[in-house]
Design an enzyme around this catalytic site. Structure first.
Site, short mmCIF file in Angstrom:
data_model
loop_
_atom_site.label_atom_id
_atom_site.label_comp_id
_atom_site.label_asym_id
_atom_site.label_seq_id
_atom_site.Cartn_x
_atom_site.Cartn_y
_atom_site.Cartn_z
N GLU A 181 0.64 -1.24 0.03
CA GLU A 181 0.09 -0.02 -0.02
C GLU A 181 0.71 1.26 -0.04
OE1 GLU A 181 -2.92 0.62 3.06
OE2 GLU A 181 -4.54 0.87 1.67
N HIS A 241 6.62 -26.78 3.06
CA HIS A 241 5.77 -28.10 2.59
C HIS A 241 4.57 -27.19 1.53
CE1 HIS A 241 7.62 -30.28 5.69
NE2 HIS A 241 7.78 -29.06 6.32
N LYS A 249 -14.33 1.50 -2.39
CA LYS A 249 -15.01 1.90 -1.43
C LYS A 249 -16.23 2.54 -2.04
CE LYS A 249 -11.28 2.91 1.90
NZ LYS A 249 -10.89 3.91 2.64
O1 LIG Z 1 -8.28 3.46 9.96
P1 LIG Z 1 -9.32 3.61 9.06
O2 LIG Z 1 -9.52 4.96 8.59
O3 LIG Z 1 -10.57 2.97 9.37
O4 LIG Z 1 -8.65 3.02 7.53
C1 LIG Z 1 -8.40 1.48 7.89
C2 LIG Z 1 -7.66 1.15 6.10
O5 LIG Z 1 -8.40 1.10 5.25
C3 LIG Z 1 -8.04 2.32 4.29
O6 LIG Z 1 -8.70 2.07 3.17
C4 LIG Z 1 -6.45 2.11 4.02
O7 LIG Z 1 -6.51 1.21 2.89
C5 LIG Z 1 -5.65 1.64 5.00
O8 LIG Z 1 -4.59 2.21 4.95
C6 LIG Z 1 -6.57 1.79 5.99
O9 LIG Z 1 -5.56 1.24 7.27
#
Ligand SMILES: O=P(O)(O)OC[C@H]1O[C@H](O)[C@H](O)[C@@H](O)[C@@H]1O
Length: 419
Positions: free
Chosen positions: A269, A295, A405
């Site tokens: 990431e 394995h 998302k």
């Molecule tokens: O800590 P948050 O704001 O809930 O984010 C949780 C996770 O989701 C995000 O989309 C990123 O991919 C991550 O880098 C992050 O750790």
């Protein structure tokens, strides 16, 4: 200490360090020049020095007398580091249950299994907006409200210091809360309350954890010849230049079984990005365990594509445990210890993979304990940050995860079902 073994690397590291000295020093200078600049997201460098937060976490822990179970709700950087350290260092004084998913059956089984009156829910989200985390938190909040008279005592929130819905909720409801510092990104937050709080309940040595991380900070500022993260960043960089697009992190430790997954998020990431010229860069981190993957994946590593840099993480010391005379078993190494077996297998794997033509090196830990894990994780953050400079990418954002998302929310606003 954390050592570097390059016996089977197949290249002259000292010579490479000389050739790349200018680029490595520029990478370090460029990174440190941004220290303290708002939006640089270098606050992770300071977490090991933040003993005030450590004291606050411990004071909170001492004030909670009801918890037999702690449900840690979070995902990605808000979960993986805590889970890795809990598996390796947790003493089980309070059972920690990670909830980093939205699968109905295991959620219902956990709710059925726990007693809300004896459970603390730690909800962790830097943004305070993550769909999976807020959905699971709503579920456990409802469960607490129905199962305890004083649900507010059973919730602790770790989120942004001042912004986001979770911070507002904690303020409005007067909940106990901790902060992920503004300048600390999620995948770099393990040494913030994100990881410290569950460990305080399960009984790990938090001072040693931060002390080890401080050692990693000190090593990262040393001259090149003694600078472990600049060396390993160079090894990762040379592998990339050789067209080795996969970097394997193979932990030879059952207690470290979740460290590879934490490294995968940190590496992929941070570095799987477009560079300044818009080129796609990055190598793919692959998690592996030793001896289990001898394995499994080692078949691919030995006879599959020579496109891998393979990093083993190996403890040098552990408790004495001798292999006894087996009752009639064929000559089962009587008198050898289990650590002998672990180390013989790791070194044999390193040799076998090097003979195949993969690039291989080993990070040695004197032992698997809080100090060395704090050192290792902070070391890998430095390695990743240096690589971001070498590859010309921002190692501290993650624009690539946003589309998925948005599409998920659009589907849910329609009907959500898989078609
Ligand atoms: O800590 P948050 O704001 O809930 O984010 C949780 C996770 O989701 C995000 O989309 C990123 O991919 C991550 O880098 C992050 O750790």
């Amino acid at each position: 200490m954390i050592g570097l073994c390059t016996d089977h690397l197949g290249l002259d590291l000292d010579r490479a360090l000389g050739e790349w000295e200018g680029a490595l020093e520029a990478a370090r200078a460029g990174l440190l020049a941004r220290k303290g600049v708002p939006g640089s997201f270098l606050g992770w460098m300071d977490l090991p020095e933040d003993t005030e937060t450590l004291r606050a976490v411990r004071r909170y822990r001492e004030g909670v007398d009801f918890a037999e179970d702690l449900v840690h709700i979070g995902i990605g950087g808000s979960s993986l580091g805590a889970l890795a350290l809990e598996e390796a260092l947790g003493e089980g004084r309070v059972r920690v249950h990670p909830v980093d998913h939205v699968e109905p059956t295991p959620l219902k089984r956990l709710l059925d299994r726990l007693d809300p009156r004896r459970t603390l829910v730690h909800v962790v989200s830097k943004s305070g907006t993550t769909l999976e985390t807020l959905s699971a938190f709503a579920l456990f909040l409802d469960w607490l409200k129905k199962g305890t008279p004083d649900w507010r005592r059973h919730v602790v929130v770790t989120t942004d210091p001042s912004r986001g819905p979770l911070r507002r909720f904690a303020q409005e409801e007067g909940l106990a809360s901790f902060s992920i510092p503004e300048e600390v990104g999620g995948r770099y937050s393990v040494l913030s309350p994100v990881g410290l709080l569950p460990l305080a309940f399960s009984g790990a040595d938090l001072e040693a954890l931060l002390s080890g991380a401080r050692m990693a900070n000190e090593v990262a500022r040393r001259p090149l010849g003694e600078n472990l993260p600049l060396k390993t960043a160079l090894l990762q960089h040379l592998a990339w230049l050789e067209g080795r697009g996969i970097t394997v992190f193979m932990a030879y430790s059952a207690r470290m079984r979740h460290v590879p997954a934490w490294f995968v998020q940190l590496h992929d990431e941070s570095l799987g990005k477009r560079d300044r010229e818009g080129r796609r860069v990055g190598t793919t981190a692959l998690p592996a365990l030793g001896p289990q993957d001898q394995h499994a994946q080692v078949q691919l590593f030995r006879e599959g594509p020579l496109d891998k840099l393979i990093v083993l993480a190996l403890p040098l010391q552990d408790e004495p445990l001798v292999i006894p005379e087996g009752p009639g078993l064929p000559g089962f190494l009587p008198g050898r210890t289990f650590l002998d077996v672990l180390q013989a297998e790791a070194l044999a794997t390193e040799e076998a993979l090097a003979q195949a033509g993969q690039r291989v090196y080993t990070l040695t830990l004197d032992r698997v304990d809080a100090y060395h894990l704090g050192w290792l994780l902070q070391h890998l953050m430095w390695q990743t940050a240096f690589l971001g400079e070498l590859w010309g990418v921002n190692a501290f954002d993650q624009p690539g995860v946003e589309l998925g998302k948005r599409l998920a929310l659009e589907r849910l606003e329609k009907d959500g079902r898989f078609q």
